[in-house]
Design an enzyme around this catalytic site. Structure first.
Site, mmCIF file in Angstrom:
data_model
loop_
_atom_site.group_PDB
_atom_site.id
_atom_site.type_symbol
_atom_site.label_atom_id
_atom_site.label_comp_id
_atom_site.label_asym_id
_atom_site.label_seq_id
_atom_site.Cartn_x
_atom_site.Cartn_y
_atom_site.Cartn_z
ATOM 1 N N GLU A 58 36.595 38.300 33.861
ATOM 2 C CA GLU A 58 38.053 38.458 33.929
ATOM 3 C C GLU A 58 38.756 37.314 33.213
ATOM 4 O O GLU A 58 39.810 37.517 32.587
ATOM 5 C CB GLU A 58 38.494 38.547 35.381
ATOM 6 C CG GLU A 58 38.078 39.851 36.048
ATOM 7 C CD GLU A 58 38.478 39.938 37.502
ATOM 8 O OE1 GLU A 58 38.663 41.063 37.993
ATOM 9 O OE2 GLU A 58 38.612 38.879 38.168
ATOM 10 N N ASP A 72 42.407 39.291 35.734
ATOM 11 C CA ASP A 72 42.294 40.278 36.805
ATOM 12 C C ASP A 72 43.458 41.260 36.756
ATOM 13 O O ASP A 72 43.278 42.474 36.914
ATOM 14 C CB ASP A 72 42.257 39.552 38.148
ATOM 15 C CG ASP A 72 42.252 40.504 39.330
ATOM 16 O OD1 ASP A 72 41.249 41.204 39.519
ATOM 17 O OD2 ASP A 72 43.266 40.550 40.070
#
Length: 246
Positions: A141, A69
């Site tokens: 992610e 992320d």
């Protein structure tokens, strides 16, 4: 390559051995990563972990998702900074938030064919986690995080630039958040601010579904669903904006 003094993952020998035994002979999985993500895994178990939902066992994708992320956010932020040199911080932030949203990450996950490789517990699979934007976005992610750990920011950035390019170039102007746009509409028409209410929350903990209703007194209302309260509020605001535009 990422310095593992800072980015190394904590592993447990028995779990790691089991993971490696399960994946080392899976040429199809490794070939899929190489073909679709442009990366040849050095440690296949790391990528297996990136595909593993918490419902499946202890060695799951959550730590890799946390890392990926941040990598995604940094790469996109730097990209936008270079691409739009005259835009102020506020507009860049709106672009960034849209591009790194769970929905955007999930759309990329589907494009690369990620759902077929998800490792889910039985209940999570029965509950439809394989189609959840939350789960798919997190795993996308996590894969970015795994690539970063093995080959660094350049390799991760190459993947991001390849698949996020249509989203980045498709933004003719900085998108205005639907909730902000609805708030501005109400103010411009001398109306009270929009009110958001939770109508219901259904589904399992890992794949919830919120129904939110937004209303402007004396004007109208609209409802929408989402996998989080924020997502449902955003969808409801957009639905009411669409009604007002008719």
């Amino acid at each position: 390559m990422a310095d593992k003094r800072f980015f190394g993952t904590k592993t447990f020998p028995n779990q790691e051995k089991a993971l490696k035994a399960k994946i080392m002979n899976n040429d199809a999985f490794i070939s899929w990563i190489e073909k679709n993500l442009g990366h040849r895994p050095k440690d296949p178990a790391l990528f297996l972990r990136a595909m593993t939902h918490p419902s499946h066992g202890n060695s799951d994708y959550q730590r890799l998702e946390f890392l990926g992320d941040r990598v995604l956010g940094l790469v996109i932020a730097n990209w936008l900074y270079d691409l739009f040199p005259r835009e102020p911080e506020g507009k860049l932030s709106r672009r960034l938030n849209s591009l790194v949203s769970g929905a955007s990450c999930a759309s990329i996950a589907r494009i690369v064919g990620l759902p077929q490789w998800l490792r889910l517990g039985k209940q999570a699979r029965d509950d439809g986690a394989a189609a959840s934007d939350n789960v798919l976005g997190d795993v996308m992610e996590a894969m970015i995080g795994a690539i970063f750990l093995e080959s660094g920011i350049e390799a991760a950035g190459k993947l991001i630039h390849k698949y996020w390019a249509p989203l980045v170039t498709g933004q003719e102007s900085a998108p205005k958040h639907p909730k902000s746009a609805l708030q501005e509409w109400a103010a411009a028409h001398n109306r009270r601010p929009p009110v958001y209410e939770i109508v219901s929350r259904t589904g399992p903990q890992h794949n919830p579904c919120f129904t939110i209703q937004v209303s402007i007194a004396g004007v109208g209302e609209a409802s929408a669903e989402g996998s989080s309260k924020q997502e449902a509020q955003t969808a409801a605001a957009q639905a009411l904006l669409d009604i007002l535009a008719q």
